[in-house]
Design a protein around this motif. Structure first.
Motif, PDB file in Angstrom:
ATOM      1  N   PHE A   1     -35.827  19.689  32.306  1.00 23.32           N
ATOM      2  CA  PHE A   1     -35.325  20.606  33.328  1.00 23.32           C
ATOM      3  C   PHE A   1     -35.867  22.019  33.091  1.00 23.32           C
ATOM      4  CE2 PHE A   1     -32.256  23.751  34.797  1.00 23.32           C
ATOM      5  CZ  PHE A   1     -32.112  23.392  36.129  1.00 23.32           C
ATOM      6  N   LEU A   2     -35.837  22.469  31.838  1.00 21.20           N
ATOM      7  CA  LEU A   2     -36.338  23.810  31.526  1.00 21.20           C
ATOM      8  C   LEU A   2     -37.824  23.921  31.827  1.00 21.20           C
ATOM      9  CD1 LEU A   2     -34.426  24.560  28.196  1.00 21.20           C
ATOM     10  CD2 LEU A   2     -33.952  25.480  30.473  1.00 21.20           C
ATOM     11  N   ALA A   3     -38.560  22.843  31.561  1.00 15.73           N
ATOM     12  CA  ALA A   3     -39.993  22.856  31.872  1.00 15.73           C
ATOM     13  C   ALA A   3     -40.212  22.986  33.373  1.00 15.73           C
ATOM     14  CB  ALA A   3     -40.654  21.586  31.336  1.00 15.73           C
ATOM     15  N   ALA A   4     -39.361  22.308  34.150  1.00 16.30           N
ATOM     16  CA  ALA A   4     -39.477  22.403  35.607  1.00 16.30           C
ATOM     17  C   ALA A   4     -39.143  23.808  36.089  1.00 16.30           C
ATOM     18  CB  ALA A   4     -38.554  21.378  36.265  1.00 16.30           C
ATOM     19  N   GLU A   5     -38.138  24.439  35.479  1.00 17.47           N
ATOM     20  CA  GLU A   5     -37.787  25.803  35.858  1.00 17.47           C
ATOM     21  C   GLU A   5     -38.915  26.773  35.515  1.00 17.47           C
ATOM     22  OE1 GLU A   5     -35.058  27.079  37.496  1.00 17.47           O
ATOM     23  OE2 GLU A   5     -34.781  24.948  37.921  1.00 17.47           O
ATOM     24  N   ALA A   6     -39.548  26.553  34.369  1.00 17.04           N
ATOM     25  CA  ALA A   6     -40.680  27.403  33.991  1.00 17.04           C
ATOM     26  C   ALA A   6     -41.799  27.299  35.015  1.00 17.04           C
ATOM     27  CB  ALA A   6     -41.183  27.014  32.602  1.00 17.04           C
ATOM     28  N   ALA A   7     -42.032  26.081  35.496  1.00 19.98           N
ATOM     29  CA  ALA A   7     -43.072  25.886  36.513  1.00 19.98           C
ATOM     30  C   ALA A   7     -42.716  26.614  37.804  1.00 19.98           C
ATOM     31  CB  ALA A   7     -43.273  24.393  36.769  1.00 19.98           C
ATOM     32  N   LYS A   8     -41.420  26.620  38.164  1.00 21.97           N
ATOM     33  CA  LYS A   8     -40.987  27.333  39.374  1.00 21.97           C
ATOM     34  C   LYS A   8     -41.201  28.839  39.236  1.00 21.97           C
ATOM     35  CE  LYS A   8     -37.252  24.155  40.687  1.00 21.97           C
ATOM     36  NZ  LYS A   8     -35.770  24.056  40.835  1.00 21.97           N
ATOM     37  N   ILE A   9     -40.853  29.353  38.049  1.00 16.30           N
ATOM     38  CA  ILE A   9     -41.005  30.800  37.818  1.00 16.30           C
ATOM     39  C   ILE A   9     -42.470  31.185  37.855  1.00 16.30           C
ATOM     40  CG2 ILE A   9     -40.646  32.637  36.108  1.00 16.30           C
ATOM     41  CD1 ILE A   9     -38.206  30.952  35.140  1.00 16.30           C
ATOM     42  N   GLY A  10     -43.316  30.319  37.275  1.00 13.45           N
ATOM     43  CA  GLY A  10     -44.752  30.584  37.226  1.00 13.45           C
ATOM     44  C   GLY A  10     -45.170  31.129  35.878  1.00 13.45           C
ATOM     45  N   TYR A  11     -46.190  30.508  35.293  1.00 11.12           N
ATOM     46  CA  TYR A  11     -46.679  30.945  33.973  1.00 11.12           C
ATOM     47  C   TYR A  11     -47.507  32.210  34.096  1.00 11.12           C
ATOM     48  CZ  TYR A  11     -45.078  26.551  31.962  1.00 11.12           C
ATOM     49  OH  TYR A  11     -44.300  25.525  31.513  1.00 11.12           O
ATOM     50  N   PRO A  12     -47.484  33.032  33.013  1.00  7.62           N
ATOM     51  CA  PRO A  12     -46.816  32.864  31.723  1.00  7.62           C
ATOM     52  C   PRO A  12     -45.314  33.154  31.817  1.00  7.62           C
ATOM     53  CG  PRO A  12     -47.943  34.962  31.756  1.00  7.62           C
ATOM     54  CD  PRO A  12     -48.303  34.268  33.043  1.00  7.62           C
ATOM     55  N   VAL A  13     -44.549  32.515  30.905  1.00 10.69           N
ATOM     56  CA  VAL A  13     -43.107  32.735  30.832  1.00 10.69           C
ATOM     57  C   VAL A  13     -42.711  33.025  29.392  1.00 10.69           C
ATOM     58  CG1 VAL A  13     -42.623  31.216  32.789  1.00 10.69           C
ATOM     59  CG2 VAL A  13     -42.551  30.283  30.460  1.00 10.69           C
ATOM     60  N   LEU A  14     -41.541  33.622  29.246  1.00 12.39           N
ATOM     61  CA  LEU A  14     -40.948  33.834  27.925  1.00 12.39           C
ATOM     62  C   LEU A  14     -39.753  32.912  27.770  1.00 12.39           C
ATOM     63  CD1 LEU A  14     -40.762  37.689  27.255  1.00 12.39           C
ATOM     64  CD2 LEU A  14     -41.999  36.004  25.911  1.00 12.39           C
ATOM     65  N   ILE A  15     -39.707  32.191  26.646  1.00 15.38           N
ATOM     66  CA  ILE A  15     -38.503  31.474  26.254  1.00 15.38           C
ATOM     67  C   ILE A  15     -37.776  32.383  25.276  1.00 15.38           C
ATOM     68  CG2 ILE A  15     -37.544  29.387  25.225  1.00 15.38           C
ATOM     69  CD1 ILE A  15     -40.205  28.003  25.768  1.00 15.38           C
ATOM     70  N   LYS A  16     -36.491  32.641  25.531  1.00 16.67           N
ATOM     71  CA  LYS A  16     -35.743  33.585  24.698  1.00 16.67           C
ATOM     72  C   LYS A  16     -34.384  33.004  24.337  1.00 16.67           C
ATOM     73  CE  LYS A  16     -35.845  37.941  25.985  1.00 16.67           C
ATOM     74  NZ  LYS A  16     -35.762  39.171  26.815  1.00 16.67           N
ATOM     75  N   ALA A  17     -34.031  33.120  23.058  1.00 17.26           N
ATOM     76  CA  ALA A  17     -32.681  32.753  22.642  1.00 17.26           C
ATOM     77  C   ALA A  17     -31.689  33.670  23.334  1.00 17.26           C
ATOM     78  CB  ALA A  17     -32.549  32.879  21.122  1.00 17.26           C
ATOM     79  N   VAL A  18     -30.596  33.107  23.843  1.00 18.98           N
ATOM     80  CA  VAL A  18     -29.618  33.953  24.532  1.00 18.98           C
ATOM     81  C   VAL A  18     -28.814  34.791  23.547  1.00 18.98           C
ATOM     82  CG1 VAL A  18     -29.418  32.336  26.458  1.00 18.98           C
ATOM     83  CG2 VAL A  18     -27.809  32.174  24.545  1.00 18.98           C
TER      84      VAL A  18
END
Length: 612
Positions: free
Chosen positions: A143-160
């Motif tokens: 699911f997170l990978a799909a959301e990253a694709a929606k946002i568009g690369y490059p993306v940041l993964i960040k600990a909340v």
């Protein structure tokens, strides 16, 4: 006013708090682990309490031990510093429930801003602009990978939870997302006890601008202007400055008003920082700056704000915690001059910035600036805590003066045998884009390899300098009753260099030469070959660069590997470090297993080169 204070922290921030408390006549109590029994903050405090073994999870992160120490010593208040328990709302509440004063914001404010996803939602509702991204509860990798694709690369993964660049990964392509997510979650769980992440759009020309805010219990909130923390390596700040280069008054006003609005939305009390990300591709503009997160504590880089405003932020913290109103109104605060801070880390840029541990036989920092440190000559740098050993701060009437002074201070730095990033900082300060104030968070990523290079001065140049010093001792033998150290400055390979002759004395006298230039320190021992963790690379030996814990092993004995392939991951100093294959070949030997504790230079694996 408070009369006694327990500092629930260690290192330079503990020493920093003690300095102000002592000036205000407040008795201080330090806590310490086994590793910190002889630490500088322990020696400086009025009273000390041992709280457990060296690992932070068994000492500095155990709230019950901190509170018990405060009660046992009669401390009125607890100052958490930064890191450790400083943004733990449950600990803040427990301190208050124990009848102690918490030097920080209300637990509800910490909770509101403690998780980046919830904070962004709150800020959006308050009318503060936020960066686009995913901040939901679903943490399934697909699911997170799909959301990253929606946002568009490059993306940041960040600990909340947490900060400091830990639990954060830049992902530039879909193929890299799964590995980056797994590593980010492991690091976040290890550092903060929370593997939950968010995903946000990565701004292509990002600048990290933050605003210092301060509130009291009387309803007053002010800002103390902005800091620029854009010079970063792997999302960790390297050099910070105040004010921000290129900031015009209209943009500053809009930014600082937004920061105060953000603090007011959570009824903020105490010192806090509102962090923004700016698109610097067209200069700083109010409509191209977005809220990232709030740090509900004092920041590492708070000294640059102190230097340009003349305010002691720790004093303000203690006064507000005592129930006083803020010492100054907004119209009484102004910017005076420019300040820069460099973070001196015990790490080796030439070895991929791996942490360096050991005894500080030499620890000398430059004169003419402000030094905040928690170590001294003879102290130990251990693998248990963050590798930052000092903050070097320079102030000038303008940016050029501040930069030149900081450059001089870093050039004068002499640390041995622990390696540091001083030479790296020197080169960063010399970078044309930094000099011009044209810095974004990707600068070191683009040009960092050149900054990390530390060429050795030619041996003949050093030999000339040594020969010039030797007559002091007479020839041909050593004078055992001579002074233990002799130094001189020489021009070697076009660089001013300090050369030291050290005679450790009997029963094993030997000549060693320690010399420093460009912010780097080396040792030359003429009749002893140098060794070390890198010595076995050509033979395929994979040695542990530091003490740590193996958290992942990616290969098995007999596997075929290629150059750069990941072999295993080591966790030390709260960070993950990947060890890779030095060349194509076969795993001939493997001595690593997940969970195993290893010592520095332990043989973890051996790669046998492929024939041909």
């Amino acid at each position: 006013m408070l009369k006694s204070l327990l500092i629930a922290n260690r290192g330079e921030i503990a020493c920093r708090i003690i300095r102000t408390a002592r000036r205000m006549g407040i008795r201080t109590v330090a806590v310490y682990s086994d590793a910190d029994a002889n630490a500088l903050h322990v020696r400086q405090a009025d009273e000390t309490v041992h709280i457990g073994p060296s690992p932070a999870r068994e000492s500095y992160l155990v709230g019950e031990k901190i509170i018990a120490a405060a009660k046992a010593t009669g401390a009125e208040a607890v100052h958490p510093g930064y890191g450790f328990l400083s943004e733990n709302a449950a600990f803040a509440q427990a301190v208050s429930d124990a009848g102690l004063i918490w030097v920080g914001p209300r637990p509800a404010s910490i909770t509101a801003m403690g998780l980046k996803d919830a904070a962004k939602t709150l800020m959006a509702a308050a009318g503060v602009p936020v960066t686009p991204g995913y901040m939901g509860e679903n943490q399934e990798p697909a699911f997170l990978a799909a959301e990253a694709a929606k946002i568009g690369y490059p993306v940041l993964i960040k600990a909340v939870a947490g900060g400091g660049g830990k639990g954060m990964r830049l992902v530039e392509a879909p193929a890299d997302f799964a590995d980056a997510l797994a590593s980010c979650q492991r690091e976040a769980a290890s550092s903060f006890g929370n593997a939950h992440v968010l995903i946000e759009k990565y701004i292509l020309s990002p600048r990290h601008i933050e605003v210092q805010v301060f509130g009291d219990t009387h309803g007053n909130i002010v800002h103390l202007f902005e800091r620029d923390c854009s010079l970063q390596r792997r999302h960790q700040k390297v050099i910070e400055e105040a004010p921000a280069p290129g900031m015009d008054e209209a943009t500053r006003e809009a930014l600082c008003v937004a920061a105060v609005k953000a603090a007011a939305a959570v009824d903020y009390v105490g010192a806090g920082t509102i962090e923004f990300i700016a698109d610097g591709s067209e200069g700083l503009r109010a409509d191209r700056i977005w809220f990232m997160e709030m740090n509900t504590r004092l920041q590492v880089e708070h000294p640059v704000t102190e230097e340009i405003t003349g305010v002691d932020l720790v004093e303000w913290q203690l006064r507000v915690a005592s129930g006083e109103a803020l010492p100054k109104r907004q119209d009484e605060l102004s910017i005076n001059g420019w300040a820069m801070e460099a973070r001196l880390y015990a790490e080796d840029p030439a070895k991929g910035f791996l942490p360096s541990v050991g005894r500080l036989e030499l620890f000398e920092l430059g004169d003419g600036g402000r030094i905040d440190t928690g170590v001294s000559d003879g102290g130990d740098v251990t693998p248990f805590y963050d590798p930052m050993i000092a903050k070097v701060i320079a102030r000038g009437d303008n940016r050029g003066e501040a930069r030149e002074l900081l450059h001089d201070l870093m050039m004068q730095t002499v640390v041995w045998p622990v390696r540091t990033n001083a030479a790296f900082l020197v080169k960063a300060l010399e970078h044309p884009d930094f000099i011009a104030g044209n810095v974004d968070t990707g600068l070191i990523g683009r040009d960092g390899d050149a900054m990390a290079e530390a060429p050795m001065p030619r041996a003949e140049g050093v030999a000339w300098a040594v020969a010039d010093l030797m007559p002091i001792y007479g020839q041909p033998g050593l004078r055992l009753n001579a002074e233990p150290k002799t130094t001189g400055w020489f021009l070697v390979d076009g660089e001013a260099m300090e050369v030291r002759l050290d005679y450790p004395g009997v029963p094993e006298p030997r000549l060693s030469v320690k010399y420093s230039a460009l912010g780097q320190t080396w040792e030359l021992t003429p009749w002893r070959a140098a060794g070390g963790a890198t010595g076995g690379i050509s033979s395929g030996a994979i040695l542990s660069p530091m003490p740590g814990r193996i958290i992942a092993v990616e290969v098995a004995a007999g596997d075929t590997v290629t150059t750069g392939q990941k072999l295993l991951t080591l966790e030390a100093m709260k960070m993950e470090h990947t060890l890779t294959a030095p060349f194509d070949g076969t795993v001939a030997e493997l001595n690593a297993s997940p969970g195993a504790q290893v010592q520095v230079e332990a043989l973890l694996a051996r790669i046998e080169a492929a024939e041909g």
